[in-house]
Design a protein around this motif. Structure first.
Motif, mmCIF file in Angstrom:
data_model
loop_
_atom_site.group_PDB
_atom_site.id
_atom_site.type_symbol
_atom_site.label_atom_id
_atom_site.label_comp_id
_atom_site.label_asym_id
_atom_site.label_seq_id
_atom_site.Cartn_x
_atom_site.Cartn_y
_atom_site.Cartn_z
ATOM 1 N N ASP A 3 0.856 -1.172 0.000
ATOM 2 C CA ASP A 3 0.000 0.000 0.000
ATOM 3 C C ASP A 3 0.896 1.227 0.000
ATOM 4 O OD1 ASP A 3 -1.986 1.837 0.264
ATOM 5 O OD2 ASP A 3 -2.799 1.036 2.131
ATOM 6 N N ASP A 4 0.795 2.058 -1.051
ATOM 7 C CA ASP A 4 1.651 3.233 -1.173
ATOM 8 C C ASP A 4 1.068 4.465 -0.495
ATOM 9 O OD1 ASP A 4 3.450 1.746 -2.611
ATOM 10 O OD2 ASP A 4 2.577 2.282 -4.546
ATOM 11 N N ARG A 5 -0.147 4.361 0.022
ATOM 12 C CA ARG A 5 -0.758 5.506 0.686
ATOM 13 C C ARG A 5 -0.074 5.751 2.020
ATOM 14 N NH1 ARG A 5 -6.603 3.761 1.523
ATOM 15 N NH2 ARG A 5 -5.472 1.904 2.037
ATOM 16 N N GLY A 6 -0.162 6.983 2.486
ATOM 17 C CA GLY A 6 0.373 7.326 3.797
ATOM 18 C C GLY A 6 -0.605 6.888 4.874
ATOM 19 N N PRO A 7 -0.270 7.139 6.137
ATOM 20 C CA PRO A 7 -1.184 6.769 7.212
ATOM 21 C C PRO A 7 -2.473 7.574 7.110
ATOM 22 C CG PRO A 7 0.698 7.992 8.062
ATOM 23 C CD PRO A 7 0.939 7.764 6.602
ATOM 24 N N GLU A 8 -3.556 6.932 7.451
ATOM 25 C CA GLU A 8 -4.849 7.599 7.420
ATOM 26 C C GLU A 8 -5.102 8.227 8.785
ATOM 27 O OE1 GLU A 8 -8.047 5.291 5.790
ATOM 28 O OE2 GLU A 8 -6.646 4.177 4.550
ATOM 29 N N ILE A 9 -4.948 9.555 8.848
ATOM 30 C CA ILE A 9 -5.076 10.256 10.117
ATOM 31 C C ILE A 9 -6.495 10.145 10.654
ATOM 32 C CG2 ILE A 9 -4.887 12.511 11.244
ATOM 33 C CD1 ILE A 9 -2.615 13.115 9.291
ATOM 34 N N GLY A 10 -7.486 10.119 9.798
ATOM 35 C CA GLY A 10 -8.870 10.046 10.243
ATOM 36 C C GLY A 10 -9.359 8.639 10.505
ATOM 37 N N SER A 11 -8.476 7.664 10.538
ATOM 38 C CA SER A 11 -8.903 6.282 10.710
ATOM 39 C C SER A 11 -9.402 6.020 12.127
ATOM 40 C CB SER A 11 -7.765 5.319 10.380
ATOM 41 O OG SER A 11 -6.799 5.328 11.408
ATOM 42 N N ALA A 12 -10.191 4.973 12.264
ATOM 43 C CA ALA A 12 -10.725 4.589 13.572
ATOM 44 C C ALA A 12 -9.600 4.210 14.527
ATOM 45 C CB ALA A 12 -11.703 3.425 13.408
ATOM 46 N N GLU A 13 -8.547 3.619 13.985
ATOM 47 C CA GLU A 13 -7.421 3.224 14.825
ATOM 48 C C GLU A 13 -6.764 4.448 15.463
ATOM 49 O OE1 GLU A 13 -3.678 0.321 14.149
ATOM 50 O OE2 GLU A 13 -3.844 1.978 12.726
ATOM 51 N N VAL A 14 -6.536 5.481 14.660
ATOM 52 C CA VAL A 14 -5.914 6.709 15.176
ATOM 53 C C VAL A 14 -6.842 7.362 16.201
ATOM 54 C CG1 VAL A 14 -5.133 9.031 14.554
ATOM 55 C CG2 VAL A 14 -4.480 7.080 13.141
ATOM 56 N N ALA A 15 -8.135 7.387 15.908
ATOM 57 C CA ALA A 15 -9.102 7.989 16.839
ATOM 58 C C ALA A 15 -9.117 7.239 18.172
ATOM 59 C CB ALA A 15 -10.494 7.982 16.213
ATOM 60 N N ARG A 16 -9.042 5.907 18.115
ATOM 61 C CA ARG A 16 -9.039 5.106 19.352
ATOM 62 C C ARG A 16 -7.784 5.388 20.163
ATOM 63 N NH1 ARG A 16 -6.913 0.517 21.187
ATOM 64 N NH2 ARG A 16 -5.927 -0.046 19.230
ATOM 65 N N ARG A 17 -6.655 5.473 19.487
ATOM 66 C CA ARG A 17 -5.403 5.746 20.205
ATOM 67 C C ARG A 17 -5.399 7.160 20.790
ATOM 68 N NH1 ARG A 17 -0.909 2.603 16.397
ATOM 69 N NH2 ARG A 17 -1.804 0.552 16.751
ATOM 70 N N MET A 18 -5.939 8.113 20.043
ATOM 71 C CA MET A 18 -6.038 9.482 20.572
ATOM 72 C C MET A 18 -6.933 9.518 21.807
ATOM 73 S SD MET A 18 -4.192 11.871 19.293
ATOM 74 C CE MET A 18 -5.025 13.215 20.110
ATOM 75 N N ALA A 19 -8.033 8.761 21.785
ATOM 76 C CA ALA A 19 -8.937 8.714 22.933
ATOM 77 C C ALA A 19 -8.228 8.158 24.160
ATOM 78 C CB ALA A 19 -10.170 7.878 22.595
ATOM 79 N N VAL A 20 -7.350 7.182 23.955
ATOM 80 C CA VAL A 20 -6.590 6.619 25.077
ATOM 81 C C VAL A 20 -5.602 7.659 25.611
ATOM 82 C CG1 VAL A 20 -4.854 4.885 25.690
ATOM 83 C CG2 VAL A 20 -6.844 4.220 24.328
ATOM 84 N N LEU A 21 -4.945 8.384 24.716
ATOM 85 C CA LEU A 21 -3.901 9.329 25.126
ATOM 86 C C LEU A 21 -4.445 10.670 25.632
ATOM 87 C CD1 LEU A 21 -1.294 8.814 22.262
ATOM 88 C CD2 LEU A 21 -1.304 7.785 24.536
ATOM 89 N N ARG A 22 -5.656 11.034 25.244
ATOM 90 C CA ARG A 22 -6.217 12.350 25.569
ATOM 91 C C ARG A 22 -6.144 12.700 27.058
ATOM 92 N NH1 ARG A 22 -10.350 12.106 22.390
ATOM 93 N NH2 ARG A 22 -9.219 13.116 20.729
ATOM 94 N N PRO A 23 -6.512 11.798 27.986
ATOM 95 C CA PRO A 23 -6.428 12.173 29.409
ATOM 96 C C PRO A 23 -5.014 12.572 29.833
ATOM 97 C CG PRO A 23 -7.720 10.177 29.158
ATOM 98 C CD PRO A 23 -7.130 10.487 27.819
#
Length: 143
Positions: A3-23
Motif C-alpha cells: 500500500d503506497d498511501r500514507g497513514p490515514e489520520i482520520g482512521s478509527a485506529e488513530v481515533a481510538r489511540r487518541m482517545a486513550v492518550l487524551r487524558p
C-alpha cells in the motif's frame, strides 16, 4: 499487496489511540493510569506518546510493513516451487509445499508458508495455461 498511501489520520485506529492518550495529554493523567484504564501495556502507550510527539496524529497510524507484498525467500526457492508445479502429472499443492519445506530446511533457507507456496504454484500453472493458449501454430509454407 503493498500500500503506497500514507497513514490515514482520520482512521478509527488513530481515533481510538487518541482517545486513550487524551487524558494524559490534556489533563496530565499519569501514563500508567491511562494504560491501566485502557487495558493496554504501558510500553505500548509510551510508544504511542513518543510517536505522537514526533509526528502528531499521523504518528499514531500503524506504520506500513517494509516487506509487505514482497517475497522474502530466495529466488532459487521460487524457481524450485515453479518447476515442481509444472511437472506432469502435476503434484498437489500440499505435496509441493511439503517437499519444498524439507528442501528449504536442508539448504538453510527460510521456508515458504503454505499460502505463499500455493500462490506461486497457481501463478506458474496459470502462466503455463496462458502460454499454451496464446501460441499460434507455425505458419505453413505453400510450395
Amino acid at each position: 499487496m503493498a500500500d503506497d498511501r500514507g497513514p490515514e489520520i482520520g482512521s478509527a485506529e488513530v481515533a481510538r489511540r487518541m482517545a486513550v492518550l487524551r487524558p494524559h495529554l490534556i489533563d496530565g493523567v499519569p501514563l500508567a493510569r491511562v494504560a491501566a484504564d485502557a487495558g493496554i501495556p504501558i510500553r505500548t502507550v509510551r510508544r504511542w506518546i513518543a510517536r505522537y510527539r514526533a509526528d502528531g496524529p499521523a504518528g499514531l497510524a500503524r506504520p506500513p510493513r517494509p516487506e509487505s507484498g514482497k517475497r522474502t525467500f530466495p529466488k532459487e526457492l521460487v524457481e524450485l516451487i515453479e518447476g515442481m508445479a509444472l511437472l506432469k502429472p502435476p503434484p498437489s499443492i500440499a505435496t509441493i509445499h511439503r517437499r519444498i519445506t524439507g528442501l528449504a530446511g536442508n539448504a538453510g533457507w527460510r521456508a515458504s508458508t503454505a499460502p505463499t507456496s500455493a500462490s506461486t504454484i497457481t501463478s506458474a500453472r496459470m502462466w503455463r495455461a496462458s502460454a499454451r493458449s496464446s501460441t499460434t501454430p507455425p505458419a505453413t509454407s505453400s510450395c
